[in-house]
Design a protein around this motif. Sequence first.
Motif, PDB file in Angstrom:
ATOM      1  N   ALA A 241      -3.692  -1.461   5.017  1.00  0.00           N
ATOM      2  CA  ALA A 241      -4.887  -0.609   5.119  1.00  0.00           C
ATOM      3  C   ALA A 241      -4.495   0.865   5.077  1.00  0.00           C
ATOM      4  N   ARG A 242      -3.424   1.207   5.777  1.00  0.00           N
ATOM      5  CA  ARG A 242      -2.931   2.598   5.746  1.00  0.00           C
ATOM      6  C   ARG A 242      -2.501   2.982   4.330  1.00  0.00           C
ATOM      7  N   LEU A 243      -1.837   2.038   3.659  1.00  0.00           N
ATOM      8  CA  LEU A 243      -1.374   2.323   2.296  1.00  0.00           C
ATOM      9  C   LEU A 243      -2.547   2.519   1.339  1.00  0.00           C
ATOM     10  N   ALA A 244      -3.603   1.718   1.519  1.00  0.00           N
ATOM     11  CA  ALA A 244      -4.769   1.838   0.633  1.00  0.00           C
ATOM     12  C   ALA A 244      -5.336   3.263   0.720  1.00  0.00           C
ATOM     13  N   GLN A 245      -5.388   3.787   1.943  1.00  0.00           N
ATOM     14  CA  GLN A 245      -5.874   5.159   2.139  1.00  0.00           C
ATOM     15  C   GLN A 245      -4.932   6.170   1.493  1.00  0.00           C
ATOM     16  N   LYS A 246      -3.639   5.924   1.683  1.00  0.00           N
ATOM     17  CA  LYS A 246      -2.610   6.835   1.134  1.00  0.00           C
ATOM     18  C   LYS A 246      -2.682   6.872  -0.400  1.00  0.00           C
ATOM     19  N   ILE A 247      -2.882   5.701  -1.004  1.00  0.00           N
ATOM     20  CA  ILE A 247      -2.973   5.610  -2.473  1.00  0.00           C
ATOM     21  C   ILE A 247      -4.116   6.485  -2.979  1.00  0.00           C
ATOM     22  N   LYS A 248      -5.264   6.439  -2.260  1.00  0.00           N
ATOM     23  CA  LYS A 248      -6.425   7.247  -2.656  1.00  0.00           C
ATOM     24  C   LYS A 248      -6.146   8.731  -2.409  1.00  0.00           C
ATOM     25  N   ASP A 249      -5.631   9.043  -1.219  1.00  0.00           N
ATOM     26  CA  ASP A 249      -5.389  10.447  -0.855  1.00  0.00           C
ATOM     27  C   ASP A 249      -4.381  11.120  -1.783  1.00  0.00           C
ATOM     28  N   GLU A 250      -3.329  10.375  -2.126  1.00  0.00           N
ATOM     29  CA  GLU A 250      -2.227  10.987  -2.887  1.00  0.00           C
ATOM     30  C   GLU A 250      -2.278  10.638  -4.370  1.00  0.00           C
ATOM     31  N   THR A 263       2.981 -11.710  -4.350  1.00  0.00           N
ATOM     32  CA  THR A 263       2.101 -10.802  -5.089  1.00  0.00           C
ATOM     33  C   THR A 263       0.786 -10.523  -4.361  1.00  0.00           C
ATOM     34  N   GLN A 264       0.512 -11.298  -3.302  1.00  0.00           N
ATOM     35  CA  GLN A 264      -0.786 -11.212  -2.620  1.00  0.00           C
ATOM     36  C   GLN A 264      -1.071  -9.797  -2.092  1.00  0.00           C
ATOM     37  N   SER A 265      -0.082  -9.208  -1.446  1.00  0.00           N
ATOM     38  CA  SER A 265      -0.290  -7.867  -0.854  1.00  0.00           C
ATOM     39  C   SER A 265      -0.522  -6.831  -1.948  1.00  0.00           C
ATOM     40  N   ALA A 266       0.259  -6.952  -3.020  1.00  0.00           N
ATOM     41  CA  ALA A 266       0.107  -5.997  -4.123  1.00  0.00           C
ATOM     42  C   ALA A 266      -1.282  -6.130  -4.747  1.00  0.00           C
ATOM     43  N   ARG A 267      -1.744  -7.365  -4.922  1.00  0.00           N
ATOM     44  CA  ARG A 267      -3.082  -7.592  -5.502  1.00  0.00           C
ATOM     45  C   ARG A 267      -4.171  -7.043  -4.589  1.00  0.00           C
ATOM     46  N   PHE A 268      -3.986  -7.219  -3.292  1.00  0.00           N
ATOM     47  CA  PHE A 268      -4.949  -6.696  -2.306  1.00  0.00           C
ATOM     48  C   PHE A 268      -5.133  -5.187  -2.529  1.00  0.00           C
ATOM     49  N   LEU A 269      -4.011  -4.481  -2.677  1.00  0.00           N
ATOM     50  CA  LEU A 269      -4.081  -3.026  -2.876  1.00  0.00           C
ATOM     51  C   LEU A 269      -4.654  -2.689  -4.256  1.00  0.00           C
ATOM     52  N   ALA A 270      -4.232  -3.461  -5.258  1.00  0.00           N
ATOM     53  CA  ALA A 270      -4.677  -3.188  -6.633  1.00  0.00           C
ATOM     54  C   ALA A 270      -6.193  -3.317  -6.736  1.00  0.00           C
ATOM     55  N   GLU A 271      -6.739  -4.361  -6.091  1.00  0.00           N
ATOM     56  CA  GLU A 271      -8.196  -4.590  -6.159  1.00  0.00           C
ATOM     57  C   GLU A 271      -8.985  -3.476  -5.481  1.00  0.00           C
ATOM     58  N   ARG A 272      -8.420  -2.905  -4.416  1.00  0.00           N
ATOM     59  CA  ARG A 272      -9.158  -1.879  -3.666  1.00  0.00           C
ATOM     60  C   ARG A 272      -8.976  -0.466  -4.208  1.00  0.00           C
ATOM     61  N   THR A 273      -7.872  -0.246  -4.922  1.00  0.00           N
ATOM     62  CA  THR A 273      -7.554   1.141  -5.270  1.00  0.00           C
ATOM     63  C   THR A 273      -7.340   1.380  -6.763  1.00  0.00           C
ATOM     64  N   GLY A 274      -7.230   0.306  -7.551  1.00  0.00           N
ATOM     65  CA  GLY A 274      -6.908   0.486  -8.969  1.00  0.00           C
ATOM     66  C   GLY A 274      -5.416   0.677  -9.221  1.00  0.00           C
ATOM     67  N   LEU A 275      -4.622   0.498  -8.164  1.00  0.00           N
ATOM     68  CA  LEU A 275      -3.161   0.612  -8.284  1.00  0.00           C
ATOM     69  C   LEU A 275      -2.653  -0.359  -9.357  1.00  0.00           C
ATOM     70  N   ARG A 276      -1.754   0.114 -10.173  1.00  0.00           N
ATOM     71  CA  ARG A 276      -1.192  -0.715 -11.240  1.00  0.00           C
ATOM     72  C   ARG A 276       0.118  -1.339 -10.752  1.00  0.00           C
ATOM     73  N   ILE A 277       0.245  -2.661 -10.863  1.00  0.00           N
ATOM     74  CA  ILE A 277       1.459  -3.349 -10.407  1.00  0.00           C
ATOM     75  C   ILE A 277       2.436  -3.446 -11.573  1.00  0.00           C
ATOM     76  N   VAL A 278       3.627  -2.874 -11.399  1.00  0.00           N
ATOM     77  CA  VAL A 278       4.641  -2.922 -12.449  1.00  0.00           C
ATOM     78  C   VAL A 278       5.808  -3.754 -11.942  1.00  0.00           C
ATOM     79  N   GLU A 279       5.979  -4.939 -12.544  1.00  0.00           N
ATOM     80  CA  GLU A 279       7.110  -5.782 -12.145  1.00  0.00           C
ATOM     81  C   GLU A 279       8.323  -5.385 -12.952  1.00  0.00           C
ATOM     82  N   LEU A 280       9.383  -5.025 -12.238  1.00  0.00           N
ATOM     83  CA  LEU A 280      10.611  -4.592 -12.910  1.00  0.00           C
ATOM     84  C   LEU A 280      11.785  -5.437 -12.433  1.00  0.00           C
ATOM     85  N   PRO A 281      12.753  -5.702 -13.330  1.00  0.00           N
ATOM     86  CA  PRO A 281      13.971  -6.380 -12.880  1.00  0.00           C
ATOM     87  C   PRO A 281      14.815  -5.421 -12.051  1.00  0.00           C
ATOM     88  N   LEU A 282      15.285  -5.900 -10.915  1.00  0.00           N
ATOM     89  CA  LEU A 282      16.137  -5.079 -10.048  1.00  0.00           C
ATOM     90  C   LEU A 282      17.588  -5.174 -10.492  1.00  0.00           C
TER      91      LEU A 282
END
Length: 313
Positions: A241-250, A263-282
């Motif tokens: 929830a804090r991150l969702a606010q931060k994504i909007k603010d920043e 992926t559940q947490s990332a999707r939760f944020l993506a749905e609320r904020t429009g955040l784009r999930i980029v999967e990268l090989p580490l």
Amino acid sequence: MKILRLLPFIGLILAGLSFPVFSAWPAWGKMNVLATTTDLAALARAVGGERVEVTSLTSGLQDVHFVDPKPSLIHQARRADALILVGADLEAGWLPPLLGSARNGKILPGAPGHVDTSKAVKLLDAPGAGVDRSQGDVHPQGNPHHWLDPINAVAAARLIEARFARIDPGGRSYFKGQADDFERTIEKRLPEWQARLAPFKGRRVLTYHRSWDYFALRFGLVVAGELEPKPGIPPSAAHLARLAQKIKDERISILIKEGHYETQSARFLAERTGLRIVELPLSVGGAPGVETYERLMDVLTETLRGAFQGAGR
Ligand SMILES: [Zn+2]
């Protein structure tokens, strides 16, 4: 506390006393090199070339913080002439028991064949930097994900070169030539990789785990936060929830995530904020066709450039 931390290693050293700690390299065989990660295996191949046989203990798709030290890995550790590790406690949960079972003096801490690449680089979040090290943080010795800065990869390659030369002195000039080639390649390619991301300098990104700080620093990105409240601790509802606010603010547009995290947490944020999930090989081997360190950097910089262009802010 410090003594307690050392105890497993003291045990390992005692276990190794009954074995030869160092012996001259026979001229007829290849050096048998084990690396804890595919990235280090790629560096070992680049430096060792035709004089080494390299195996990685992990696949490039795994979370190297958590590995099962199964019998097949112990068997490989018994036969190794050198072991290359990331260090800084990345492998702390499984490498000491694996080494204890393998009882191979050539790769125990202190032996030339124990190649801890974290010793070759400057660690971020090193102890004493005022970082909170409460229980559960899997980065207690500083951030171990140092290999994603190409300059650190060169430093690791140079340490590998020095150790290979000690184990196989007849190959000294060969290893130097190989490491020189690797360094030249990185020096040539780094400006290209940096140019790809230069238009996005200063962009704030989120990451799932604190594994992209070295990459971000080298390529001018800013890691604004992580989905894990602390390295190794899964996201909580309050933290998200804090991150969702931060994504909007920043106005944060991108989340970098490795495939081995949920992926559940990332999707939760993506749905609320429009955040784009980029999967990268580490790591090398973390995506199809990523078989060398150079190729890993190609894919990371290409994919991120595309993601930033697509995100449009
Ligand atoms: Zn980590």
